[in-house]
Each structure stands twice: as structure tokens, then as C-alpha cells.
Design an enzyme around this catalytic site. Structure first.
Site: not given
Ligand SMILES: Nc1ncnc2c1ncn2[C@@H]1O[C@H](COP(=O)(O)OP(=O)(O)OP(=O)(O)O)[C@@H](O)[C@H]1O
Length: 156
Positions: A15, A64, A92, A98, A112, A122, A125
Site C-alpha cells: 500500500k 473507516f 496472508r 489486519t 504488518r 496497515n 493487502h
């Protein structure tokens, strides 16, 4: 020759907060390599507000949502198609929970935990299931033909 393990594709995002820091990006690409993911496709994107709202439409109305769309349009980010056996769960697991502050307590080795900032910012994804991976790969890589890729892969 033993049968090759079934492989899988997933969609990964690095991100904007992470992408803005080239040192962190290089470290994350090392994690990707060390964890045996094959990068099948890779592009750098800059989203408009409507792109972010389309991708995160399921979160519309949540407290959010505006913050998430603002974050995801705040700068360039990387989209990757990753491949390996169990890529969806594997990616993941590598990125972790998350929420980075919780990841730092419960899963300190995850990406993360190491690089995420806040509940929204965070940094990563990952698709959460085969059908969402297919949909998200189509969203980011409309030119990528998954069926053809899988057929070619089987024939190799
Ligand atoms: N409680 C929250 N507060 C702030 N931001 C949140 C919260 N929950 C989710 N988000 C943001 O919305 C994104 C999508 O939320 P989702 O529940 O789909 O999380 P996820 O599946 O772990 O994350 P992702 O889909 O990005 O991998 C999160 O990655 C995060 O940026």
C-alpha cells in the site's frame, strides 16, 4: 518424477505508505523471495477516489471507509500476482493480522507487525479466498488470462 504440488495465485498489494519508502519496499521484496513466492505480474498504480471506492465497496458505510479511500489514493502502490502452493493462505500468514498494533503483540514476525503503521495504514493487502483472488486479479490485471496461465502451467 514426483508430481508437482498444486500451485495457486493470489493478489497482493504493497500500500502507499510502504511504497513511499524504497528501503522498506526492497526489504519486503526480499521477504517475498525468501518465502518462495514467484512474482507472476507486477505493476505500480496511482488510484483515483472512484478506483478506491470500487475496490473497497464492501466497506462503504463503515466508519473507516473515507479514511481508507483517502489512504489508498495518497500515493503510488504496488499490485502483485504471487504464485506458490497455498499462496492465498501463505501470503496472508506472511502479512499477518489486519491491525499492526495487535500484530506486534500476537504475530511479531509478520510484515504488518514489522512495517504497518495503524489500523487503516496497515501497508499490505492479500486476497482471502480463491474466488476473491480471481476477482481481485481481474480488477488489477484485466489483461491477465488466469485460465490460460493455469493451462500453460499444467502443460509445463
Ligand atoms: N477497524 C478498522 N479501522 C480502520 N481501518 C480498518 C479497520 N478494519 C479494516 N480497515 C482497513 O480496511 C482494509 C480492508 O479491511 P478488511 O477487513 O478487508 O481487512 P483485511 O482483509 O485484513 O485487509 P485487506 O483486505 O487489506 O487484506 C484494511 O486492510 C485496513 O486498511
Amino acid at each position: 518424477m514426483p508430481p508437482r504440488p498444486l500451485t495457486q495465485l493470489t493478489l497482493a498489494l504493497l500500500k502507499p505508505d510502504l511504497t513511499a519508502n524504497s528501503t522498506k519496499v526492497n526489504k519486503v521484496f526480499s521477504h517475498i523471495q525468501q518465502n518462495d513466492f514467484n512474482i507472476v505480474a507486477h505493476k505500480t498504480l496511482l488510484w483515483s477516489k472512484s478506483d478506491a471506492e470500487a475496490f473497497y465497496g464492501e466497506h462503504r458505510g463503515k466508519f473507516f471507509f473515507e479514511r481508507l479511500c483517502g489512504y489508498m489514493t495518497s500515493g503510488h502502490f504496488h499490485a502483485l500476482i504471487l504464485e506458490k502452493p497455498d499462496a492465498i493462505l501463505g501470503w496472508r500468514a506472511l502479512i499477518g493480522p489486519t491491525h499492526p498494533p495487535r500484530a506486534r503483540i500476537n504475530a511479531p514476525e509478520t510484515l504488518r507487525s514489522l512495517y504497518g503503521m495503524t489500523d487503516t495504514r496497515n501497508s499490505f493487502h492479500g486476497s482471502d479466498a480463491v474466488d476473491t483472488a480471481t476477482k481481485e486479479i481481474g480488477f488489477f490485471f484485466p489483461e491477465f488470462d488466469i485460465e490460460k496461465w493455469e493451462k500453460d502451467r499444467k502443460e509445463q
